[in-house]
Design a protein around this motif. Sequence first.
Motif, PDB file in Angstrom:
ATOM      1  N   ARG A 278       0.814  -1.257   0.154  1.00 23.75           N
ATOM      2  CA  ARG A 278      -0.140  -0.179  -0.199  1.00 23.75           C
ATOM      3  C   ARG A 278       0.858   1.090   0.105  1.00 23.75           C
ATOM      4  NH1 ARG A 278      -5.360  -0.561   3.664  1.00 23.75           N
ATOM      5  NH2 ARG A 278      -6.217  -3.188   2.262  1.00 23.75           N
ATOM      6  N   LEU A 279       2.162   1.228   0.938  1.00 20.85           N
ATOM      7  CA  LEU A 279       3.099   2.522   0.438  1.00 20.85           C
ATOM      8  C   LEU A 279       3.798   2.270  -0.526  1.00 20.85           C
ATOM      9  CD1 LEU A 279       4.411   1.822   4.284  1.00 20.85           C
ATOM     10  CD2 LEU A 279       2.672   4.150   3.817  1.00 20.85           C
ATOM     11  N   VAL A 280       4.163   1.051  -1.282  1.00 20.67           N
ATOM     12  CA  VAL A 280       4.471   1.758  -2.889  1.00 20.67           C
ATOM     13  C   VAL A 280       3.346   2.094  -3.636  1.00 20.67           C
ATOM     14  CG1 VAL A 280       5.229   0.563  -4.405  1.00 20.67           C
ATOM     15  CG2 VAL A 280       6.747  -0.196  -1.829  1.00 20.67           C
ATOM     16  N   LEU A 281       2.160   2.058  -2.981  1.00 18.60           N
ATOM     17  CA  LEU A 281       1.555   2.171  -3.946  1.00 18.60           C
ATOM     18  C   LEU A 281       0.622   3.723  -4.387  1.00 18.60           C
ATOM     19  CD1 LEU A 281      -1.344  -1.049  -4.320  1.00 18.60           C
ATOM     20  CD2 LEU A 281       0.127  -0.399  -6.322  1.00 18.60           C
ATOM     21  N   THR A 282       0.403   3.987  -2.693  1.00 14.61           N
ATOM     22  CA  THR A 282       1.091   5.420  -2.595  1.00 14.61           C
ATOM     23  C   THR A 282       2.105   6.658  -2.774  1.00 14.61           C
ATOM     24  OG1 THR A 282      -0.814   4.984  -0.613  1.00 14.61           O
ATOM     25  CG2 THR A 282       0.835   6.794  -0.751  1.00 14.61           C
ATOM     26  N   ALA A 283       3.314   5.964  -3.149  1.00 15.94           N
ATOM     27  CA  ALA A 283       3.999   6.482  -3.179  1.00 15.94           C
ATOM     28  C   ALA A 283       4.252   6.947  -4.478  1.00 15.94           C
ATOM     29  CB  ALA A 283       5.346   5.770  -2.743  1.00 15.94           C
ATOM     30  N   ARG A 284       3.565   5.665  -5.531  1.00 18.17           N
ATOM     31  CA  ARG A 284       3.478   5.908  -6.975  1.00 18.17           C
ATOM     32  C   ARG A 284       2.622   6.563  -7.271  1.00 18.17           C
ATOM     33  NH1 ARG A 284       4.122  -0.610  -8.568  1.00 18.17           N
ATOM     34  NH2 ARG A 284       6.370  -0.437  -7.912  1.00 18.17           N
ATOM     35  N   ARG A 285       1.896   6.643  -6.378  1.00 14.26           N
ATOM     36  CA  ARG A 285       0.319   7.954  -6.952  1.00 14.26           C
ATOM     37  C   ARG A 285       0.554   9.011  -7.091  1.00 14.26           C
ATOM     38  NH1 ARG A 285      -6.113   8.339  -5.113  1.00 14.26           N
ATOM     39  NH2 ARG A 285      -6.211  10.313  -6.865  1.00 14.26           N
ATOM     40  N   ILE A 286       1.620   9.484  -5.581  1.00 13.70           N
ATOM     41  CA  ILE A 286       2.084  10.824  -5.284  1.00 13.70           C
ATOM     42  C   ILE A 286       2.679  11.311  -6.986  1.00 13.70           C
ATOM     43  CG2 ILE A 286       3.563  12.138  -3.884  1.00 13.70           C
ATOM     44  CD1 ILE A 286       2.817  10.809  -1.472  1.00 13.70           C
ATOM     45  N   LEU A 287       3.764  10.619  -6.742  1.00 15.46           N
ATOM     46  CA  LEU A 287       4.938  10.760  -8.456  1.00 15.46           C
ATOM     47  C   LEU A 287       4.200  11.305  -8.918  1.00 15.46           C
ATOM     48  CD1 LEU A 287       8.149   8.352  -7.282  1.00 15.46           C
ATOM     49  CD2 LEU A 287       8.027  10.625  -6.901  1.00 15.46           C
ATOM     50  N   ARG A 288       2.824  10.297  -9.917  1.00 15.81           N
ATOM     51  CA  ARG A 288       1.949  10.660 -11.118  1.00 15.81           C
ATOM     52  C   ARG A 288       1.484  11.679 -10.805  1.00 15.81           C
ATOM     53  NH1 ARG A 288      -0.646   5.681 -10.952  1.00 15.81           N
ATOM     54  NH2 ARG A 288      -2.294   6.477  -9.680  1.00 15.81           N
ATOM     55  N   ASP A 289       1.195  12.129  -9.745  1.00 15.58           N
ATOM     56  CA  ASP A 289       0.071  13.476  -9.652  1.00 15.58           C
ATOM     57  C   ASP A 289       1.049  14.336  -9.429  1.00 15.58           C
ATOM     58  OD1 ASP A 289      -2.008  11.741  -9.444  1.00 15.58           O
ATOM     59  OD2 ASP A 289      -2.521  12.663  -7.464  1.00 15.58           O
ATOM     60  N   HIS A 290       2.393  14.334  -8.708  1.00 17.01           N
ATOM     61  CA  HIS A 290       3.617  15.561  -8.241  1.00 17.01           C
ATOM     62  C   HIS A 290       4.332  15.549  -9.573  1.00 17.01           C
ATOM     63  CE1 HIS A 290       1.878  17.101  -4.868  1.00 17.01           C
ATOM     64  NE2 HIS A 290       1.466  16.207  -4.633  1.00 17.01           N
ATOM     65  N   ARG A 291       4.575  15.046 -11.092  1.00 20.68           N
ATOM     66  CA  ARG A 291       5.422  15.183 -11.934  1.00 20.68           C
ATOM     67  C   ARG A 291       5.282  16.383 -12.742  1.00 20.68           C
ATOM     68  NH1 ARG A 291       3.727  10.131 -15.770  1.00 20.68           N
ATOM     69  NH2 ARG A 291       5.274   9.936 -14.381  1.00 20.68           N
ATOM     70  N   PRO A 292       7.113  17.055 -12.893  1.00 21.79           N
ATOM     71  CA  PRO A 292       7.193  18.622 -13.252  1.00 21.79           C
ATOM     72  C   PRO A 292       6.612  18.826 -14.785  1.00 21.79           C
ATOM     73  CG  PRO A 292       9.006  17.033 -12.031  1.00 21.79           C
ATOM     74  CD  PRO A 292       8.148  16.157 -11.928  1.00 21.79           C
ATOM     75  N   GLY A 293       5.364  19.896 -14.547  1.00 21.61           N
ATOM     76  CA  GLY A 293       5.458  19.741 -16.330  1.00 21.61           C
ATOM     77  C   GLY A 293       6.768  20.365 -16.763  1.00 21.61           C
ATOM     78  N   PRO A 294       6.069  21.355 -18.199  1.00 25.87           N
ATOM     79  CA  PRO A 294       7.291  21.532 -19.356  1.00 25.87           C
ATOM     80  C   PRO A 294       7.661  22.223 -18.053  1.00 25.87           C
ATOM     81  CG  PRO A 294       4.847  21.037 -19.974  1.00 25.87           C
ATOM     82  CD  PRO A 294       4.360  20.758 -18.753  1.00 25.87           C
ATOM     83  N   ASP A 295       7.804  23.011 -17.465  1.00 27.07           N
ATOM     84  CA  ASP A 295       7.802  24.619 -17.250  1.00 27.07           C
ATOM     85  C   ASP A 295       9.155  24.008 -16.269  1.00 27.07           C
ATOM     86  OD1 ASP A 295       5.865  23.690 -15.693  1.00 27.07           O
ATOM     87  OD2 ASP A 295       5.787  25.902 -14.838  1.00 27.07           O
ATOM     88  N   GLY A 296       9.168  22.684 -15.493  1.00 29.79           N
ATOM     89  CA  GLY A 296       9.288  22.426 -14.161  1.00 29.79           C
ATOM     90  C   GLY A 296       9.053  22.133 -12.946  1.00 29.79           C
ATOM     91  N   ARG A 297       8.127  22.527 -12.688  1.00 24.34           N
ATOM     92  CA  ARG A 297       7.030  22.932 -11.307  1.00 24.34           C
ATOM     93  C   ARG A 297       6.305  21.929 -11.233  1.00 24.34           C
ATOM     94  NH1 ARG A 297       5.714  29.335 -10.858  1.00 24.34           N
ATOM     95  NH2 ARG A 297       5.024  28.293 -13.006  1.00 24.34           N
ATOM     96  N   CYS A 298       5.668  21.759 -10.202  1.00 20.81           N
ATOM     97  CA  CYS A 298       4.984  20.274  -9.874  1.00 20.81           C
ATOM     98  C   CYS A 298       4.192  21.385 -10.245  1.00 20.81           C
ATOM     99  CB  CYS A 298       5.140  19.691  -8.520  1.00 20.81           C
ATOM    100  SG  CYS A 298       3.678  19.197  -7.308  1.00 20.81           S
ATOM    101  N   PRO A 299       2.814  20.440 -10.959  1.00 19.59           N
ATOM    102  CA  PRO A 299       1.738  21.114 -11.075  1.00 19.59           C
ATOM    103  C   PRO A 299       0.529  21.327  -9.683  1.00 19.59           C
ATOM    104  CG  PRO A 299       1.999  18.450 -12.123  1.00 19.59           C
ATOM    105  CD  PRO A 299       2.765  18.721 -11.438  1.00 19.59           C
ATOM    106  N   VAL A 300       0.857  20.399  -8.859  1.00 22.25           N
ATOM    107  CA  VAL A 300       0.426  20.760  -7.828  1.00 22.25           C
ATOM    108  C   VAL A 300       0.228  21.724  -6.948  1.00 22.25           C
ATOM    109  CG1 VAL A 300      -0.748  19.042  -5.817  1.00 22.25           C
ATOM    110  CG2 VAL A 300      -0.149  18.068  -7.570  1.00 22.25           C
ATOM    111  N   CYS A 301       2.046  21.966  -6.645  1.00 23.10           N
ATOM    112  CA  CYS A 301       2.866  22.556  -5.833  1.00 23.10           C
ATOM    113  C   CYS A 301       3.200  23.784  -5.903  1.00 23.10           C
ATOM    114  CB  CYS A 301       3.666  21.927  -4.883  1.00 23.10           C
ATOM    115  SG  CYS A 301       3.715  20.188  -4.310  1.00 23.10           S
ATOM    116  N   ARG A 302       3.807  24.087  -7.226  1.00 24.94           N
ATOM    117  CA  ARG A 302       3.599  24.818  -8.658  1.00 24.94           C
ATOM    118  C   ARG A 302       5.420  25.257  -7.911  1.00 24.94           C
ATOM    119  NH1 ARG A 302       2.030  25.196 -12.657  1.00 24.94           N
ATOM    120  NH2 ARG A 302       2.935  26.791 -12.815  1.00 24.94           N
TER     121      ARG A 302
END
Length: 67
Positions: free
Chosen positions: A14-38
């Motif tokens: 469960r921890l591994v799946l949660t970590a993978r989801r976090i990485l998917r959601d917080h993948r940097p955009g073309p500008d190099g910033r996280c789309p969630v945290c900016r």
Amino acid sequence: MTWPALSPAQLRNRLVLTARRILRDHRPGPDGRCPVCRIPDCPPATAARDHLATGESSDPGNGATGG
């Protein structure tokens, strides 16, 4: 939610799946910033990467029982 008690392997999965989801959601955009945290270096993504790195290097066969 955790009743009946989960095995250590289930908790680890469960921890591994949660970590993978976090990485998917917080993948940097073309500008190099996280789309969630900016911000460029997103703390949740860093923590998820660190967790996955420690999980891959550990040997689940030995567990935490040590001698």
